[in-house]
Each structure stands twice: as structure tokens, then as C-alpha cells.
Design an enzyme around this catalytic site. Structure first.
Site, PDB file in Angstrom:
ATOM      1  N   ASP A 235      78.747 -25.700   1.159  1.00 30.18           N
ATOM      2  CA  ASP A 235      78.113 -24.393   1.361  1.00 30.18           C
ATOM      3  C   ASP A 235      76.644 -24.504   1.761  1.00 30.18           C
ATOM      4  OD1 ASP A 235      78.149 -21.524   1.322  1.00 30.18           O
ATOM      5  OD2 ASP A 235      76.884 -21.656  -0.451  1.00 30.18           O
TER       6      ASP A 235
ATOM      7  N   HIS B 134      81.908 -16.101   1.156  1.00 32.75           N
ATOM      8  CA  HIS B 134      81.118 -14.933   1.598  1.00 32.75           C
ATOM      9  C   HIS B 134      81.503 -14.369   2.975  1.00 32.75           C
ATOM     10  CE1 HIS B 134      79.105 -18.321   3.394  1.00 32.75           C
ATOM     11  NE2 HIS B 134      78.322 -18.570   2.367  1.00 32.75           N
TER      12      HIS B 134
ATOM     13  N   ARG C 268      70.079 -24.275  -8.081  1.00 29.87           N
ATOM     14  CA  ARG C 268      68.858 -24.982  -7.635  1.00 29.87           C
ATOM     15  C   ARG C 268      68.467 -26.194  -8.463  1.00 29.87           C
ATOM     16  NH1 ARG C 268      69.850 -22.759  -3.079  1.00 29.87           N
ATOM     17  NH2 ARG C 268      69.092 -20.646  -2.757  1.00 29.87           N
TER      18      ARG C 268
ATOM     19  N   ASN D  71      72.521 -15.520   4.641  1.00 30.04           N
ATOM     20  CA  ASN D  71      73.500 -16.172   5.500  1.00 30.04           C
ATOM     21  C   ASN D  71      74.827 -16.229   4.770  1.00 30.04           C
ATOM     22  OD1 ASN D  71      74.791 -17.588   7.429  1.00 30.04           O
ATOM     23  ND2 ASN D  71      73.554 -19.439   7.287  1.00 30.04           N
TER      24      ASN D  71
ATOM     25  N   PHE E 109      67.227 -18.391   3.695  1.00 29.99           N
ATOM     26  CA  PHE E 109      68.261 -17.375   3.551  1.00 29.99           C
ATOM     27  C   PHE E 109      68.549 -17.112   2.072  1.00 29.99           C
ATOM     28  CE2 PHE E 109      69.519 -19.439   7.634  1.00 29.99           C
ATOM     29  CZ  PHE E 109      69.572 -18.314   8.455  1.00 29.99           C
ATOM     30  N   GLY E 110      68.889 -15.874   1.739  1.00 28.82           N
ATOM     31  CA  GLY E 110      69.477 -15.606   0.438  1.00 28.82           C
ATOM     32  C   GLY E 110      68.687 -14.710  -0.483  1.00 28.82           C
TER      33      GLY E 110
ATOM     34  N   ASP F 272      76.804 -14.839  -4.382  1.00 24.18           N
ATOM     35  CA  ASP F 272      76.009 -15.774  -3.574  1.00 24.18           C
ATOM     36  C   ASP F 272      74.551 -15.754  -4.045  1.00 24.18           C
ATOM     37  OD1 ASP F 272      75.251 -17.680  -1.764  1.00 24.18           O
ATOM     38  OD2 ASP F 272      75.522 -16.436   0.025  1.00 24.18           O
TER      39      ASP F 272
ATOM     40  N   HIS G  48      74.125 -20.195  -6.701  1.00 26.82           N
ATOM     41  CA  HIS G  48      73.240 -21.351  -6.475  1.00 26.82           C
ATOM     42  C   HIS G  48      72.259 -21.446  -7.636  1.00 26.82           C
ATOM     43  CE1 HIS G  48      74.587 -21.890  -2.270  1.00 26.82           C
ATOM     44  NE2 HIS G  48      74.750 -20.578  -2.303  1.00 26.82           N
TER      45      HIS G  48
END
Lengths: 334, 439
Positions: free
Chosen positions: B157, B237, B69, B283, B328-329, B310, B67
Site C-alpha cells: 500500500d 480504498h 507510522r 491517494n 497524501f492522506g 485509510d 497507517h
């Protein structure tokens, strides 16, 4: 020395004795009270003994001792709870602390966004103790990581409500003379209850046996891993308990399909006169309040001879005085 | 960039290229940005030479679940900062997920990602487009136009495609372009409000749970749809024992299913959430010991094709919310290699060629990338790894703009020493400039 006892001296003596007793509990080491899970059996006994020393402050004509004179306590409540807040307020006042309310309701838009900032601001005003009630489990832990003053958890989401657990223990010990060996039922919406979790930890540490009673949707099997016994048939076990602690049923639960109707819930798990007749003759009935009369408990039972409901409220004061006193002492000694 | 970009000789390394079944001591010569030769005693008269004695030389690592962003949350990460983090972690190619703001669901945004990545010039960035418009799970996004612009796969996702009819159409439609549908497998109604794995720890902490069932139920359904459509279906994932078993069974039945796993699902369990530290909130959530064991077994036996991060940057203010409300993450690009070594190589579940296959040729195949190989003529993307390099995780040194990492202070072994993209050294640990300090 003759004359009336001095509860502050008594409390200080208890702390000193605990500190010096060979093999004893050692000094109360906790600046914060975040959970009962994190306390030892000796820690819990020390709170209960300290509360006993403070108990008679409420019954005097001058209901005040100078234990926390010049200290500032903040009630930081993100959920409505008139009772708990009032109890903490009175407890702080009886210790001669200054107490202020800092009540905020979390809106969905700020969702605790500023919790860290809020508590750091509060601390910057020279506050000694933050009493926090928050809808999110773990919020008091987050606060404690961000401030140096004492943090007392007055209920965090579904996690714990340690002072309620302590006052329940205090009330049981007062009525039964002991905790060890007691058979205690905790009945109702266990999965969503912080009171149930705090009671479970406290009772197990002091040697009681705990049975969670309620529908399978509210009493999941995984609670066995925490040491609880589980039962889904109240009638089959009602005659076994020394203490029956009834939890409040949130009426909104029906919409989440955990039981079909309040009426059915009440038929299966409500504490009625009829069920009381089959309970032990000396059973102690408890409820953290506020009671839904006719749902988890009939009005007659709530007001009956065996009900300790009002006693719990009274004891809450002494227990909260003890907790604030001990935490503040620990922070000043460290 | 420094030196002659056209020639680079990497001498004397242990060359591991699972795409060719290669594991031997050799030199790798890159000319004009492409692999020109692998052999002994090679020379590069006009180029730069790297002595890789005692080190592993392999195709550039590929992470197909990242990710970045941008656009929308550039405080947490940008395509440039994420590229720098990737290069520092040994990755030469990454695929970024479309849950940006707005969602990456059209051709113009695919082109935007390529443009920003080219501007950063540190690694290859491949956009994954949204399956549905705005990732709402209702109407298919313009997959065909996104494919033309270079999208390598499709995913909503962050959320699963809940409606089975929409998922069926997505698989049918994506099959036309031979692109995978990458599913975030989570039944929303079973997982609703959940903050961590449903189980004894969640019960004790009073946190709402996300049950393993929520993941497995969607995989079970999707496998039926994938079997029916014969489309390419990739489980993002993976995290539960039941899910691993379903994918294993699906492969046995010749369904075109692939999957991937993150380091945290191989190393951490849900009891890490004990202190309400939000760096353990992800997550899918951290699961049980048995799930971790099943994921490791799935990697070892090939059920799990790819290793991914992830990588999910979040700025400090958001990750400092209470556990229930925090996002999350965690970030992963700069620690992933060392973590995978710790989880898989050190305990003997995989050898180095096995690890590298799952970080190069396998992910390249899932997304149909002409990457993950040192075959002569292929792009000169190379990672040079010191398998014995011990180091301590220090998030303040990250190139990523975010610091949400639960591994602070961990002692790891194995680290990318140089990262080479198209024959150009984009990261060199020995000369790496200290990262920009972030408050």
C-alpha cells in the site's frame, strides 16, 4: 490645475471614484493578487484604468512617482525568470519602493520544505509586498495564508500568471479599444500554461470569446468546462481571430510524447508568414516570451507589423505598478 | 485498569450483531474476557455494569486500513497513539499497513508491531505485511514467515504492484496461506506526478492529475490474475465508479474479490481542492460527484464489503508544504463512525445493522480474524454507540498525534461512548481524560 498630470493622484482618484460610484465596482478589495479567476470584471477594469494612469511615468525624464515610497518589495523567485523579475523590479522602483531579490532555486531535496518559514522570515524583516514565482501551483496561496503582507503571484506552476494575463488584456484593449466581443486564439501548450489560464479567466470576464488551439494532447477536452472553445486544426480557424496569442513550446515536451517532433508541431501549429496571410488583416499577434523562433512562431512574424510582443513588455511595467499600488492600498485600508 | 476485568455486564442496549443476524434489546455479559451470554435480565454479581439504555451494543468495530507510522515516523503517529485514537473512535481492532520506514516486510517487524500494541494495551493491532521486499515491487517478501508471526494479509500500500508477473506470483503464493493480497490500485505511469483527481478542477488549478483510469486499469488486470489463480484479492480504498462496477462484475463471476471504501470517498469531491488545502490531498484522490454516488451505491448493494479509514497521519510541517509536494492522506480513526453515519445511515442508504456489518463481521472475514461477532465464547470486544449523540469535530481533541483532518467544525451524529476490548473498558467518553496537547 495645469501642468503635467500626476499619475499617483490619478490612480488615487480612480480608486476613490470606483469606491464612490453608485453601483460601481467598489473599492479594490484585494490585499493579494493570486489569480484572475478570483477577480471580478470591475476589479480587472480598475487595474487596467489604473495602469493607464501610470503608463506615462515610463516616458518621462524622471521615471519615478512616490506612491510606494518607504515601502519594501521582495522578489521571491523559485524559478528563473529574468524578464518578469526585471519588470517587477522596475515597476517597484518607479513607485519609489525599495526592492530586494530573494531568489532560491528549489532543489529536489528541500522541495519547498521551508517555504512557510522563508516567507515568515521575510515578513519579519518588515516587508510590504512579496512577489512570488514558484514551480508549484498554489504556492502563492500557501504564502498568503501565512503572512499579512501583500502577496502577488508572478506565476505558480501551471496555474496562473495573473500579471501576464492583465498586461495581455491591457495590450489588447490598447490596440483594439475594447475587450468585449473580441475573438481571441490562444495557441500551443495550453495544458501546461499558466498564461493561458489567466488569459482565459480575464478575457471571459470582460466578454471576449476564447479558443484554445493546439494538439489534443496539449488542449484537453475538459477545458470546455472552463468556457473555452477548442480547436485542433489551426488552418481551419485562422481567419476568424482578432487576436492570436502564441504560447511558448518547451522543447522538453517531445520526450513526454505530447507531440512527435518540434518540426511536426511547427508545421501544424506554428504561426508562419503563410498562415499570417490568411489571418484577419488587423490581427494582433502576441506572445508572452521568450519566443522560440521557428517553432511556435517565425522570426518574421515576431518582428512584423502585427506583432505586439514588445508592446506587451512595455505595458507589463504599468500593469505591475498598478497591481502593487492597488494591493498595497487595500492592505493599508483594511 | 479499573475494577474487575473478568466480568462486565452491558445492560439494556439494542444489541446488533450482524454475524448472527441479531438486532434486539438485550444484556451482554462478558466473563473472563469473553462473551458469556446475551439475554434479558442477566446479572453480574462481581463485575462492572454499564447501562446502555437507548444505545447500540455491537461487536467491536474493525478498521482494516490504518497507517501507524511506527517505526520511522513517530512524530506523526505511534502504535500507542494510533491505538488510543482507534479506541476513541470505537475501534477494537485495526490492521496496520506496512509502509513504515523500514517497510514491514519480515517476521521480526511483525513481532515488533504485536509487542508495541501489547505494550499500549488499548486495542488489537494486526500487521499487514509487505507483498515485496522493501515494497519495491520486485521480489516477494517472506510471506510464510510473516504469516507464522501473525501477519493477516499482504499489501505494498502506497504503491501498486506494477509488474503483472510479480503480482501473479504474489497471488499464487499468498493463496497457500489463505491470506488476501490487498492492492493499492494505481498504474504508476498514468498517475505519475499526480496530486489530485484528473478532471476539470485539476485542469483549472493547474495541478497534475491522477486519472480514474489509473485505478481501474490495475483492477482490470488484477481481476484477470485473481480469476486465474483463484486467490483472495482485496481492492484497497476503492474510489471510482468504474472500479466499483468492475468489482461488482468480478463478484458476479465468482472471483474472490473484496473491497473497502473510506469516508472521504463517500462525502467529498475533487472541487474541495479549490483552495489548495492539503487536507484534501489523498491517494486515491477525491473524485467526482458521480464517483461518490457509485461508491455509495456499491456500499448499499454489498459490492463494497468494508468501511475503512485509510488513517494516514502526517506531521504538520510536511502537510504544510505546497499542494504538489505535500504528502497524501488524512487521519480518520476518531471521526470515521460519525462520518459513515452521515454518509450512509442518515440519508437512508444503510440501516444500523447494515453499517455495523461493514465495520465488524465483513472486515473480520476479509482478514480471517476471529473477531467481529458477539457469539458466545468469542472475544469480549464491544462498542457501545449512542446513535443520536451530536458532536462537533475538533482536531485539537484527537488522540492521534496528527491533525491533518478536513472535517474540522463538522457537526456529526453518532459516537462511540465506550469501547471494550477483551472485557476491559479501554475508552469511555464520559470519563475520558483530555488528550495530551500537541503543538
Amino acid at each position: 490645475m495645469s501642468g503635467p498630470t500626476n499619475p499617483v493622484l490619478d490612480a488615487k482618484r480612480l480608486v476613490a471614484e470606483a469606491h464612490s460610484a453608485p453601483g460601481g465596482p467598489g473599492v479594490w478589495p484585494h490585499r493579494n493578487l493570486l489569480s484572475l479567476e478570483s477577480l471580478s470584471a470591475d476589479d480587472i477594469r480598475l487595474v487596467l484604468d489604473t495602469a493607464l494612469a501610470f503608463e506615462d511615468v515610463s516616458t518621462r525624464s524622471v521615471k519615478k512617482v512616490p506612491a510606494l515610497r518607504g515601502r519594501v518589495v521582495v522578489n521571491l523567485f523559485y524559478e528563473d525568470s529574468t524578464r518578469t523579475k526585471t519588470s517587477f523590479t522596475l515597476a517597484a522602483q518607479r513607485l519609489s519602493a525599495d526592492i530586494i531579490d530573494f531568489s532560491e532555486k528549489t532543489s529536489s531535496s528541500n522541495k519547498g520544505e521551508s517555504l512557510r518559514d522563508t516567507v515568515r522570515n521575510i515578513e519579519a524583516m518588515g516587508v510590504d509586498i512579496i512577489v512570488v514565482r514558484h514551480p508549484a501551483a498554489g504556492a502563492p496561496h500557501l504564502i498568503a495564508r501565512n503572512v499579512k503582507c501583500c502577496v502577488i503571484n508572478a506565476g505558480d506552476g501551471r496555474h496562473e500568471h495573473p500579471t501576464q494575463g492583465l498586461l495581455d488584456l491591457y495590450t489588447m484593449r490598447q490596440a483594439k479599444g475594447r475587450i468585449a466581443g473580441l475573438k481571441v486564439a490562444i495557441v500551443g501548450d495550453v495544458v501546461n500554461s499558466r498564461v493561458a489560464r489567466s488569459n482565459l479567466h480575464g478575457l471571459l470576464k470582460l466578454g471576449a470569446e476564447v479558443t484554445f488551439v493546439g494538439p489534443t494532447t496539449l488542449v484537453p477536452r475538459a477545458f470546455e468546462s472552463m468556457g473555452a472553445r477548442l480547436c485542433h486544426d489551426f488552418d481551419a480557424v485562422i481567419d476568424q481571430f482578432d487576436v492570436i496569442n502564441m504560447l511558448r513550446i518547451q522543447k522538453e515536451r517531445v520526450s513526454s510524447n505530447v507531440f512527435p517532433s518540434l518540426q511536426e508541431y511547427s508545421r501544424l501549429f506554428g504561426l508562419t508568414n503563410e498562415r499570417m496571410r490568411r489571418a484577419k488583416p488587423d490581427v494582433l499577434v502576441m506572445h508572452p516570451g521568450p519566443i522560440n523562433r521557428g517553432v511556435e512562431m517565425s522570426g518574421d512574424v515576431a518582428d512584423g507589423q502585427k506583432s505586439a510582443v514588445l508592446k506587451q513588455v512595455t505595458n507589463g511595467l504599468a500593469v505591475r505598478m498598478a497591481v502593487m499600488f492597488l494591493c498595497k492600498q487595500a492592505s493599508e485600508n483594511s | 485498569m479499573d475494577g474487575d476485568m473478568s466480568n462486565l455486564l452491558i445492560r439494556n442496549g439494542r444489541v446488533i450483531d450482524p454475524s448472527q443476524g441479531m438486532d434486539k434489546s438485550a444484556d451482554v455479559l462478558i466473563e473472563n474476557g469473553r462473551v458469556a451470554a446475551i439475554g434479558n435480565g442477566l446479572t453480574a454479581p462481581n463485575g462492572k455494569t454499564i447501562d446502555a439504555t437507548g444505545q447500540i451494543v455491537c461487536p467491536g468495530l474493525i478498521d482494516i486500513h490504518v497507517h501507524l507510522r511506527e517505526p520511522g515516523n513517530e512524530d506523526a503517529e505511534t502504535i500507542a497513539s494510533g491505538s488510543a485514537a482507534a479506541a476513541a473512535g470505537g475501534f477494537t481492532s485495526i490492521a496496520c499497513m506496512p509502509n513504515t520506514q523500514p517497510a514491514l516486510d519480515n517476521e521480526a517487524m511483525v513481532e515488533f508491531v504485536f509487542r508495541q500494541a501489547a505494550r499500549a494495551g488499548l486495542c488489537n493491532v494486526y500487521p499487514i505485511g509487505a507483498i515485496t521486499k522493501r515494497r519495491e515491487g520486485k521480489e516477494l517478501a517472506e510471506m510464510g514467515q510473516m504469516v507464522r508471526a501473525g501477519a493477516v494479509g499482504f499489501s505494498d500500500d502506497g504503491a501498486g504492484v506494477a509488474d503483472p508477473a510479480v503480482m501473479l506470483r504474489a497471488l499464487q503464493y499468498a493463496k497457500m496461506f489463505d491470506r488476501p493480497i490487498i492492492q493499492h490500485c494505481e498504474d504508476a505511469s498514468l498517475a505519475e506526478g499526480g496530486a489530485m483527481n484528473a478532471g476539470p478542477t485539476a485542469l483549472r488549478l493547474g495541478l497534475p492529475g491522477i486519472p480514474a483510469m489509473a485505478e481501474e486499469m490495475m483492477i482490470q488486470r488484477d481481476l484477470l490474475l485473481a480469476a486465474n489463480t483463484q486467490a483472495r484479492y482485496h481492492v484497497a480504498h476503492i474510489s471510482t465508479a468504474g472500479a466499483v462496477q468492475m468489482v461488482r462484475e468480478g463478484k458476479r463471476r465468482k472471483i474472490q474479490v473484496t473491497t473497502e471504501v473510506c469516508p472521504h470517498h463517500l462525502l467529498l469531491t475533487d472541487d474541495c481542492c479549490d483552495t489548495y488545502d492539503t487536507n484534501y490531498k489523498m491517494n486515491p484522490p477525491l473524485r467526482s460527484e458521480a464517483d461518490v454516488e457509485a461508491c455509495i451505491a456499491g456500499v448499499a448493494d454489498g459490492t463494497i464489503d468494508c468501511l475503512v479509514t485509510d488513517h494516514a497521519p502526517h506531521d504538520r510541517a510536511r502537510k504544510e508544504l505546497d499542494f504538489q509536494n505535500a504528502p497524501f492522506g488524512i487521519v480518520g480513526l476518531e471521526v470515521a463512525l460519525g462520518l459513515f453515519v452521515k454518509a450512509l445511515v442518515t440519508p437512508g442508504h444503510l440501516d444500523w445493522p447494515g453499517l455495523i456489518a461493514r465495520m465488524t463481521v465483513n472486515p473480520a472475514r476479509v482478514l480471517g480474524l476471529a473477531k467481529g461477532t458477539l457469539g458466545v465464547g468469542s472475544d469480549g470486544d464491544v462498542t457501545i454507540i449512542d446513535p443520536n449523540r451530536s458532536w462537533t469535530v475538533d482536531p485539537t481533541e484527537f488522540r492521534s498525534l496528527s491533525r491533518n483532518c478536513p472535517y474540522e467544525g463538522w457537526e456529526l451524529r453518532g459516537r462511540a461512548m465506550q469501547t471494550v476490548v477483551g472485557g476491559r473498558v479501554v475508552f469511555d467518553l464520559a470519563t475520558a481524560a483530555p488528550p495530551v496537547a500537541v503543538a
